[in-house]
Design a protein around this motif. Structure first.
Motif, PDB file in Angstrom:
ATOM      1  N   GLN A  42       0.889  -1.203   0.112  1.00  0.00           N
ATOM      2  CA  GLN A  42      -0.004  -0.238  -0.091  1.00  0.00           C
ATOM      3  C   GLN A  42       0.937   1.325   0.112  1.00  0.00           C
ATOM      4  OE1 GLN A  42      -2.585   1.131   3.542  1.00  0.00           O
ATOM      5  NE2 GLN A  42      -3.964   0.447   2.017  1.00  0.00           N
ATOM      6  N   GLN A  43       0.548   2.412  -0.774  1.00  0.00           N
ATOM      7  CA  GLN A  43       1.146   3.553  -0.838  1.00  0.00           C
ATOM      8  C   GLN A  43       1.237   4.196   0.487  1.00  0.00           C
ATOM      9  OE1 GLN A  43      -1.268   6.084  -3.364  1.00  0.00           O
ATOM     10  NE2 GLN A  43      -0.844   4.572  -5.337  1.00  0.00           N
ATOM     11  N   GLY A  44       2.467   4.565   0.866  1.00  0.00           N
ATOM     12  CA  GLY A  44       2.672   5.024   2.273  1.00  0.00           C
ATOM     13  C   GLY A  44       3.032   4.065   3.288  1.00  0.00           C
ATOM     14  N   HIS A 102       6.775  10.584   8.481  1.00  0.00           N
ATOM     15  CA  HIS A 102       6.520  10.836   9.885  1.00  0.00           C
ATOM     16  C   HIS A 102       7.103  12.057  10.453  1.00  0.00           C
ATOM     17  CE1 HIS A 102       4.980   6.762   9.444  1.00  0.00           C
ATOM     18  NE2 HIS A 102       6.285   6.221   9.141  1.00  0.00           N
ATOM     19  N   GLY A 103       6.963  13.183   9.797  1.00  0.00           N
ATOM     20  CA  GLY A 103       7.435  14.496  10.398  1.00  0.00           C
ATOM     21  C   GLY A 103       8.942  14.692  10.415  1.00  0.00           C
ATOM     22  N   ALA A 104       9.606  13.611   9.727  1.00  0.00           N
ATOM     23  CA  ALA A 104      11.146  14.061   9.723  1.00  0.00           C
ATOM     24  C   ALA A 104      11.518  14.259   8.219  1.00  0.00           C
ATOM     25  CB  ALA A 104      11.910  12.694  10.294  1.00  0.00           C
ATOM     26  N   GLU A 105      12.188  14.936   8.056  1.00  0.00           N
ATOM     27  CA  GLU A 105      12.941  15.706   6.573  1.00  0.00           C
ATOM     28  C   GLU A 105      14.006  14.467   6.148  1.00  0.00           C
ATOM     29  OE1 GLU A 105      13.656  19.603   4.511  1.00  0.00           O
ATOM     30  OE2 GLU A 105      15.483  18.946   5.461  1.00  0.00           O
ATOM     31  N   LEU A 133      13.369  -8.471   1.097  1.00  0.00           N
ATOM     32  CA  LEU A 133      13.655  -7.075   1.255  1.00  0.00           C
ATOM     33  C   LEU A 133      12.214  -6.372   1.903  1.00  0.00           C
ATOM     34  CD1 LEU A 133      15.922  -4.958   1.118  1.00  0.00           C
ATOM     35  CD2 LEU A 133      14.586  -4.173  -1.202  1.00  0.00           C
ATOM     36  N   SER A 134      12.409  -5.822   3.257  1.00  0.00           N
ATOM     37  CA  SER A 134      11.566  -5.040   3.709  1.00  0.00           C
ATOM     38  C   SER A 134      11.590  -3.562   3.540  1.00  0.00           C
ATOM     39  CB  SER A 134      11.544  -5.107   5.465  1.00  0.00           C
ATOM     40  OG  SER A 134      10.557  -4.449   6.211  1.00  0.00           O
ATOM     41  N   VAL A 135      10.840  -2.883   3.009  1.00  0.00           N
ATOM     42  CA  VAL A 135      10.960  -1.476   2.557  1.00  0.00           C
ATOM     43  C   VAL A 135       9.620  -0.614   2.913  1.00  0.00           C
ATOM     44  CG1 VAL A 135      12.145  -2.146   0.265  1.00  0.00           C
ATOM     45  CG2 VAL A 135       9.577  -2.015   0.437  1.00  0.00           C
ATOM     46  N   GLY A 136       9.909   0.735   2.768  1.00  0.00           N
ATOM     47  CA  GLY A 136       8.888   1.620   3.363  1.00  0.00           C
ATOM     48  C   GLY A 136       9.525   2.953   3.636  1.00  0.00           C
ATOM     49  N   PRO A 137       8.840   3.952   3.773  1.00  0.00           N
ATOM     50  CA  PRO A 137       6.989   4.087   3.304  1.00  0.00           C
ATOM     51  C   PRO A 137       7.236   3.987   1.608  1.00  0.00           C
ATOM     52  CG  PRO A 137       7.774   5.691   4.687  1.00  0.00           C
ATOM     53  CD  PRO A 137       9.029   5.218   4.517  1.00  0.00           C
TER      54      PRO A 137
END
Length: 250
Positions: A42-44, A102-105, A133-137
């Motif tokens: 899912q996106q995000g 998540h609020g961080a640049e 491979l675990s990825v995100g967002p």
């Protein structure tokens, strides 16, 4: 041409076409692919991507896999799953424009992930291996296209880097692709509903089975009673017949 000959030839043609179709499908699917097992990506969100790598060489083993992550739809974090005999390296690159997660640049994203076989390890001819491979967002995009480069013993390199064709046909060397579901479309809540439905179905099945079992027991008991009554009537009739015979003889 006789009907028998016509049917025989038609059968040969059908078999040949079936074999050609199976061979064609096998060749078309024998490339590096990406799959998301279980709940849809899912996106995000975060997801685990499984890259399946078949060995297409008859004499050499596969010793390295490099997956490139797209810069136009960046993925900002990735983690590999440990694999015996393989080492993994994650490369990052600076983004043209920072993104907020998540609020961080975030100023850099994953550019590539490379798995390299240790000495004595490879994907042998006729075999395959899976790299997780675990990825995100995940990016806000319809799909994630991840070109892969497969390296064999002896230095042979095969690039699976062609993007999906607009007409839906498969390129000669397609890049691994996963589809991304829109954010908040309810995918996350679908599984429990299915589980509940399955549970309800299971309860109904158990209830039906219990009812059937009770009915069978009742019928079995009734059958025993009827059988006992029949046996009693039969014994009584036999005794009466013997008595009648004895009386007549007397």
């Amino acid at each position: 041409m006789s009907t028998t000959r016509f049917i025989a030839r038609a059968g040969v043609v059908a078999v040949a076409a079936g074999v050609a179709t199976m061979l064609g499908s096998g060749l078309a699917s024998a490339h590096v692919t990406a799959k998301v097992l279980g709940e849809a990506a899912q996106q995000g969100g975060y997801s685990k991507i499984t890259f399946r790598v078949p060995n297409e060489d008859d004499a050499a083993g596969t010793v390295k896999l490099e997956v490139k992550m797209p810069a136009d739809t960046p993925v900002t974090s990735a983690r590999t799953r440990p694999m015996a005999g393989w080492t993994a390296q994650i490369q990052k690159a600076a983004l043209d424009e920072p993104v907020t997660v998540h609020g961080a640049e975030i100023k850099e994203a994953i550019s590539s992930v490379t798995w390299t076989a240790a000495a004595g390890t490879h994907i042998a001819p006729g075999e395959f291996e899976e790299f997780e491979l675990s990825v995100g967002p995940l990016p806000v995009a319809e799909q994630l296209v991840m070109p892969a480069i497969q390296t064999y013993e002896g230095g042979k390199v095969v690039a699976w880097d062609e993007p999906p064709a607009e007409d839906g046909s498969e390129p000669e060397r397609p890049a691994p692709v996963i589809e991304l579901a829109p954010e908040g479309d309810g995918h996350g809540g679908a599984a429990p509903a299915v589980d509940n439905a399955a549970a309800e179905s299971g309860d109904s099945t158990e209830a039906a089975a219990a009812g059937t079992d009770d009915t069978a027991r009742w019928l079995g008991g009734a059958g025993l009673v009827v059988g006992a009554l029949g046996l009693g009537f039969g014994v009584g009739a036999t005794l009466r017949a013997r008595r009648a015979t004895s009386s007549s003889q007397s």
